[in-house]
Every structure is written in structure tokens, then in C-alpha cells.
Write an enzyme that holds these catalytic residues in place. Structure first.
Site, PDB file in Angstrom:
ATOM      1  N   GLN B 122      36.873  25.849  31.034  1.00 35.28           N
ATOM      2  CA  GLN B 122      37.738  26.618  31.369  1.00 35.28           C
ATOM      3  C   GLN B 122      37.416  28.624  31.008  1.00 35.28           C
ATOM      4  O   GLN B 122      36.759  27.822  29.929  1.00 35.28           O
ATOM      5  CB  GLN B 122      39.398  26.780  30.634  1.00 35.28           C
ATOM      6  CG  GLN B 122      40.125  27.570  30.708  1.00 35.28           C
ATOM      7  CD  GLN B 122      42.079  26.496  30.257  1.00 35.28           C
ATOM      8  OE1 GLN B 122      41.799  25.582  29.467  1.00 35.28           O
ATOM      9  NE2 GLN B 122      42.765  27.237  29.817  1.00 35.28           N
ATOM     10  N   GLU B 240      49.584  22.404  31.438  1.00 39.25           N
ATOM     11  CA  GLU B 240      48.540  21.800  30.364  1.00 39.25           C
ATOM     12  C   GLU B 240      49.849  21.248  29.175  1.00 39.25           C
ATOM     13  O   GLU B 240      49.213  20.645  28.880  1.00 39.25           O
ATOM     14  CB  GLU B 240      48.563  22.934  29.257  1.00 39.25           C
ATOM     15  CG  GLU B 240      47.352  23.030  28.116  1.00 39.25           C
ATOM     16  CD  GLU B 240      46.681  24.179  27.504  1.00 39.25           C
ATOM     17  OE1 GLU B 240      45.868  25.108  28.645  1.00 39.25           O
ATOM     18  OE2 GLU B 240      46.466  24.108  26.025  1.00 39.25           O
TER      19      GLU B 240
END
Lengths: 325, 380
Positions: B122, B240
Site C-alpha cells: 500500500q 481495514e
């Protein structure tokens, strides 16, 4: 077999409970109004949802209604009636309040406001063969009046000795352990209802009160106190919500402890945000603060329950998952 | 498949294959060893079919509720079978890629990730864009058939094991803030990408600093719309904070149980120890209960939003309280001992200090709760 009440009906019940308790001048009028609304029948048919709804309203309104007597009596399988009350455990404990010593029962516990007018009292007693519960003439439990911290006098301490022959056996079959779990979940909802009320007052004050030319709600120090309060309330509310039906005793204990901790944290932060006005008798905050201090001690507190849980975990040597997807 | 049956069948399979799935490394294990074993476990679960549940068929899954993915990660973490952070990367990145990538792109790239053949990373934070993510400046300029990326990223986990990176770049004017950000799915072997590891205070090389020097990214690697990258970034957060947090919550539960076992075995049965354990446990349970509610909202197709900041605050507080409690109740262990248990406590204690920093700091979360959930109006 308990029924399941849908969300719309529950919302309706919640608002009628709140209105009834808010309008009643005292605890006995509040009890009467709740009975008129069908509280006893609700408790019999849907104990989890009924108690959650009623005790959230109890916390939100700051009422001193004696609904805990009904919740405990119902869990023990005893009769729920306006003439009937219960003896609750001594502060910070969850043990049955009576102890048999020869021909005498030592009673060390708490009574609600309903005990003033009740005819019969349900008393849990620790005997050699375990915990039993008995009916006792309420007149035997009259003690000296003590004011305590709560101006609403929702509960008072009682320490008396009564003759063992005064204990009348009952046919009911509920266990003391399940009554403790049920009472803890109900009280968790009351603490959270009160905590949400305190948070709401502090929030509104922060928006309305200007200093340095702007609402104090703009200051991060204040925002974070209120945010922390909400997070603790929501965490505790989730656990209380997971205890709706036939709660696991440990989960119910955690719900009460978490709700007590959330209420303590919220009271501290709300008091600070309300600042000067919150320290006066003029603002209603102190009623909720004092009631919270009292309710926190019922059936184990945010200080005592963690010890109880921790001792249980240490004896098991492991921690149960409790919550599953 | 209903969650309870799935949990039971999965548990039986994990028990049957315990020899094959238990990490081979002694001690804490190197990153290389962790990643190799992670791939092995991921592949075994894929081949058994369990690892494909909860993912759409379009990316190689077998369909079913996302709750099933939450259960897999929970059981992996309860049994300590794979690196928790590696395990959860797919939960952070793949759902959003599936939502925003052209279907043929996700159908081609997601399956190797699901099989454990690939790892992704990421690329969000930058040296000057941490809490203030919308100020990022790593730039993508349009060119023939795609973009040319120049700039820097930081705190990128697993890049040395990764094949792809979900990257946020500036495509608008420098002052365009969240309106001028675009999301790209970039191949790590593209010419011009270089990285150097950052050694953390717990002695691992979890993160890296990444440099992009005239890196070409073809136009079919766009996620969502040009200048629509903020939506992509915001879409990642609820994933998340649902499945990933549920997994981490299971890890905390296991470590708490380890602590109870060690304190109990040491014969410390005093009320002070009991109280500290009870207080730590209650917030672990509060988080788990809250996260369960969130999981069910996600599974019901509800849009998760700012209320997941409550989950984040609960889990980070629970994590730090747990490891502070471990330090208190195992006196001197993490400070002075070198056996495996001590090394693990030391590792986890130190790592817990990052919990209130990564993924939006504790202060940012409280700002969000104050603004969006308590409706306190703008900050001064």
C-alpha cells in the site's frame, strides 16, 4: 419461551417508559405508572428486551423507580408485584445478601425505595446447601433511615439480623447466579442510559458556552474528552447488547463492569466540560452523577468485577472467546 | 455456508493439518521465514477450498459471506499459524481493488494474491503526508498510454515481497487536496521503483521508504476515476477496520490468554493481578463485541463509515492496555529475559506502541468521533 419484540414496538415502548418515569413525582408513582404500561407482563414474556428498554429509560430519566426488584424477582421465578421487593447484595458484591448462622440470618444488603411500602421481601440466603431464596415479611427488614449520597434515595443499606424461622420457602426455581447475570445486564443498560444523558448535557454545554470568542466545543481538549466518553459507552453498549437473551454469566459481568467504567469516565469528562455550572446544585448533572455512583456499586462494580473475572480466568488458566460471529 | 458450520469444518481441517501448517521457525523468525510460511499456509487454504470462501467467483473465490473470511483470519490468529500482518494485507487491499478496478484487471491480478503466490502493498503515506494524507505530493503526469510517476512513499509494508502496490498519486494541482488524487495499481518490478527498508524499534524491517523515478504506469491500471483516488482510499478504511481488526482482535485474545496462563502458572493469584487481568480482558471483549457488530453490518451489505473510528479506538486502547498489563504482571521478563516467551512479549509490547499511530492516529480518530458522531461542529 420468550417472545421477540420488533424494533418499532420497542422504540414506542422506550418513549412511553421514559415519559412515564419522567412525569412521576417519586419512585412509587413511577413503579405504578410502569405497571400500568404493562411492565410486569413485558418482563415475563421478553425479559431481556424488556429490561434493556426499561433500564435505558431509567438511566436516561434519572428516575428512582424500583424496577430492579421486578427484574431480580422474575429471574428467581418469584412473583413480580408492587407489594414485593428484593434484598440486593451489599455494595460492590454479588453474593446473596443473607447468611445463615445457626438460628439467625445475618442480612447485609441494599433495599430499593419500594421496600418502604412492600409487604413481602425476596431474600437470597447462603446456606450450607448453597444459595436459596425465601420470602420474608418486609416489616422485619426495616432499619434506620440513612440519607446517603443520592438525593433520590433509590437504594439504602440494610444490616440486620432476623430469626431463621422467618424464612418462608418458595417454590420458585431460578438460580441466584442467573439472577445476578440478569440484574447486571439490566443495570448496565441503566448506567449507559445515564452516561448518554451526561454526555448529551456536556455536548450541548460545549456548543452553547463561548469563551475566547468561540464555543468551547471548538477546543480539541474538550472534543477528545467527549469522544473518549462516547467510545467507552459504545464499547460497553455492544457487550450489553450481546447479553439480550440468556446471558453468559461472565459476559453479563463484563457488561456491568464496562458500563460502570464508561459511566465513570463519562461522568468525569462531563463534569469537567460542564465546569462551573456542573458543580452547582442548580444544574441537574449532580443527580445523575450521584445515582451513577450508587448504581455502579450494585451487583459488583467497575472496581470489583474485574477482580472477580480475573480470579476466574486465573483459576481456568485461559480466556474464553465469549463472542462469536 | 453458515458461519458456524464453516468454523467447525475449518477448525477440523486446521487440526488435521496442524503439522503442515505450524510455522517451522524457531524463535520469532525472520521476515523471510514469515513470508515463506505465510505463502505456504495461504496456498494450502486455497487448495482446500476454505481460503476461497467469502471472495467473489470473478476473482477465483467460491462466493459466500465475507464473514467467512473473518473467521479464517480469526482461526489463523488464534492458532498462530501465519504472520498476522501479512495475512491481513489481502483484506485491506483486495476488496477495494475488486470494487474499483476494471473487472478484467481484478480477474487477472487478484487470484494470485488469493492463492498466496503474490503479496501486495500500500503506497499511501509520504514523509510530509501522514495524518494529513490529502496533502500528498507523489506526482503522476499523463503521458502516452498512461502516467509517469515521480515522488516518494513511506511506511510501505512488505514491499520487498510484493508484486503490486495500490498507490495514491497527485494528478491535480498541488493545492487540489483530496480532489486531485488518483489511485493506481502499480507493478513493483516497473523500472524506476527503488526502496530501502526502515528498521523499527522492535527490531524488524517491516516498512520501507519507496522512491518513484519516472515510473511508467499504463492507463489500464487506473482504480476508479482520475482525481477520484480519495474515494478509493476512503473505501479501504471500512474494510481495514472490519475484517482486519477482527483478525487482530483474535491475536490480542490469544496473547491475553497466554498472559493468563503464564501468570497463573507463576502462582500469582493476588487480587491486584486479577484486577489488572480483568480490566484488560473487558476491553478486549468490548472491542470483539463491537467488531462483531461491524462484521454483521458489512455482511448485510451496509455501508460502513466514520463509526468504525470507534472500533479503531477500542482496539488500539485494548492492545496497549494488554501489553502494559503483561509488563506489570510478568515483572522484569521483557526487560531482562531472552527466552522465546520473553522475546515475544518484548516484540509485541514494542509493536503495540505503533497501534495509536498507524492507520490514522488516536488523535485523528477522536477528531472524527467529535466531528462526525458527536456533531460538535468544526474545530478552531
Amino acid at each position: 419461551m420468550s417472545q421477540f419484540i420488533d424494533a418499532d414496538d420497542l422504540a414506542l415502548l422506550a418513549s412511553s417508559f421514559e415519559a412515564a418515569m419522567a412525569d412521576a413525582p417519586g419512585p412509587s408513582e413511577a413503579d405504578q405508572a410502569m405497571y400500568d404500561l404493562g411492565w410486569a407482563e413485558l418482563l415475563a414474556s421478553a425479559p431481556g428486551q424488556g429490561a434493556a428498554t426499561a433500564f435505558s429509560a431509567l438511566g436516561a430519566t434519572g428516575s428512582a423507580a424500583s424496577l430492579l426488584d421486578d427484574v431480580v424477582a422474575n429471574a428467581l421465578g418469584a412473583e413480580t408485584a408492587l407489594q414485593s421487593c428484593c434484598v440486593f447484595p451489599t455494595p460492590h458484591k454479588a453474593d446473596a445478601p443473607g447468611r445463615l448462622r445457626g438460628d439467625t440470618v445475618i442480612v447485609d444488603g441494599l433495599l430499593s425505595a419500594r421496600a418502604e411500602t412492600a409487604v413481602t421481601t425476596v431474600l437470597g440466603v447462603v446456606t450450607e446447601s448453597g444459595v436459596g431464596h425465601f420470602a420474608v415479611d418486609a416489616g422485619l427488614l426495616h432499619g434506620p433511615a440513612v440519607d446517603g449520597i443520592d438525593p433520590g434515595r433509590a437504594y439504602r443499606r440494610i444490616v440486620v439480623e432476623i430469626p431463621a424461622e422467618a424464612l418462608e420457602p418458595t417454590a420458585s426455581e431460578g438460580s441466584w447466579e442467573s439472577a445476578v447475570a440478569t440484574a447486571r445486564v439490566a443495570l448496565a443498560h441503566q448506567l449507559l442510559g445515564g452516561a448518554r444523558w451526561m454526555l448529551g448535557e456536556a455536548r450541548q454545554h460545549a456548543i452553547d458556552r463561548a469563551q475566547f470568542g468561540r464555543p468551547v466545543a471548538q477546543f480539541q481538549a474538550i472534543r477528545h474528552k467527549l469522544a473518549e466518553s462516547l467510545v467507552q459507552i459504545e464499547g460497553a453498549a455492544s457487550v450489553a447488547g450481546a447479553c439480550l437473551h440468556d446471558p453468559d454469566p461472565m459476559l453479563a459481568a463484563l457488561a456491568k463492569s464496562l458500563a460502570g467504567q464508561a459511566a465513570r469516565t463519562t461522568a468525569t469528562h462531563a463534569q469537567q466540560v460542564l465546569a462551573g455550572i456542573g458543580f452547582t446544585a442548580e444544574h441537574r448533572f449532580h443527580y445523575w452523577l450521584k445515582r451513577m455512583l450508587v448504581v455502579d456499586t450494585l451487583f459488583g462494580s467497575a472496581s470489583s468485577i474485574p477482580v472477580e473475572i480475573g480470579q476466574h480466568l486465573l483459576s481456568e488458566g485461559t480466556a474464553p472467546r465469549l463472542i462469536q460471529l | 455456508m453458515d458461519p458456524e458450520t464453516f468454523r467447525r469444518d475449518l477448525g477440523a481441517w486446521l487440526d488435521d493439518n496442524a503439522n503442515d501448517l505450524t510455522p517451522p521457525y524457531e524463535g520469532i523468525g525472520s521476515m523471510d521465514a514469515h513470508m515463506a510460511h505465510y505463502s505456504h499456509v495461504k496456498r494450502a487454504l486455497f487448495d482446500s477450498g476454505f481460503g476461497r470462501y467469502g471472495w467473489p467467483e470473478s476473482v477465483g473465490g467460491l462466493g459466500g459471506s465475507p464473514l467467512l473470511r473473518a473467521i479464517i483470519g480469526e482461526e489463523i490468529n488464534f492458532r498462530d499459524l501465519a504472520d498476522p500482518n501479512a495475512w491481513t494485507m489481502i483484506e485491506v487491499l483486495a476488496p477495494t481493488v475488486i470494487d474499483f478496478a476494471p473487472p478484467e484487471l481484478s480477474a487477472r491480478l487478484v487470484p494470485p494474491f488469493l492463492r498466496g503466490d503474490e503479496m501486495w502493498c500500500q503506497g499511501f503515506s509520504e514523509p510530509d503526508a501522514g495524518s494529513d494524507l490529502a496533502s500528498l505530493s507523489c506526482r503522476a503526469a499523463e503521458t502516452d498510454g498512461g502516467w509517469v510517476v515521480n515522488g516518494q512513499k513511506i511506511w510501505t509494508s512488505f514491499i520487498e515481497y510484493s508484486q503490486r502496490c495500490v498507490l495514491l498519486v497527485r494528478t491535480g494541482q498541488p493545492e487540489s487536496a483530496h480532489r486531485g488524487i488518483t489511485a493506481l495499481l502499480v507493478d513493483i518490478d516497473s523500472p524506476g521503483i527503488s526502496y530501502s527498508p526502515i528498521e523499527t524499534m522492535h527490531g524488524r524491517r517491516d516498512f520501507a521508504e519507496v522512491h518513484f523515478d519516472d515510473v511508467f504506469v499504463p492507463s489500464d491500471r487506473l482504480l476508479g476515476e482520475v482525481n477520484g483516488g480519495w474515494r478509493v482510499a476512503m473505501d479501504i478504511l471500512p474494510y481495514e477496520r472490519s475484517t482486519t481488526f477482527w483478525h487482530r482482535g483474535a491475536l490480542l485474545h490469544r496473547r491475553f490468554s497466554d498472559l493468563v496462563a503464564q501468570v497463573s502458572a507463576a502462582g500469582n493469584r493476588g487480587d491486584a493481578a486479577a484486577k489488572a487481568l480483568g480490566q484488560a480482558f473487558q476491553w478486549i471483549v468490548a472491542f470483539r463485541s463491537r467488531s462483531r457488530d461491524t462484521q454483521h453490518q458489512l455482511a448485510a451489505g451496509e455501508q460502513l463509515g466514520v463509526e468504525t473510528s470507534v472500533d479503531k479506538i477500542l482496539i488500539t486502547s485494548a492492545e496497549q492496555q494488554l501489553f502494559e498489563t503483561a509488563r506489570d504482571l510478568l515483572p522484569g521478563v521483557m526487560e531482562f529475559d531472552d527466552d522465546l516467551a520473553a522475546a515475544l512479549w518484548r516484540n509485541d509490547y514494542l509493536y503495540s506502541k505503533a497501534a495509536t499511530i498507524y492507520g490514522g492516529t488516536a488523535e485523528i480518530q477522536r477528531n472524527i468521533v467529535a466531528r462526525r458522531l458527536l456533531d460538535l461542529g468544526p474545530e478552531s
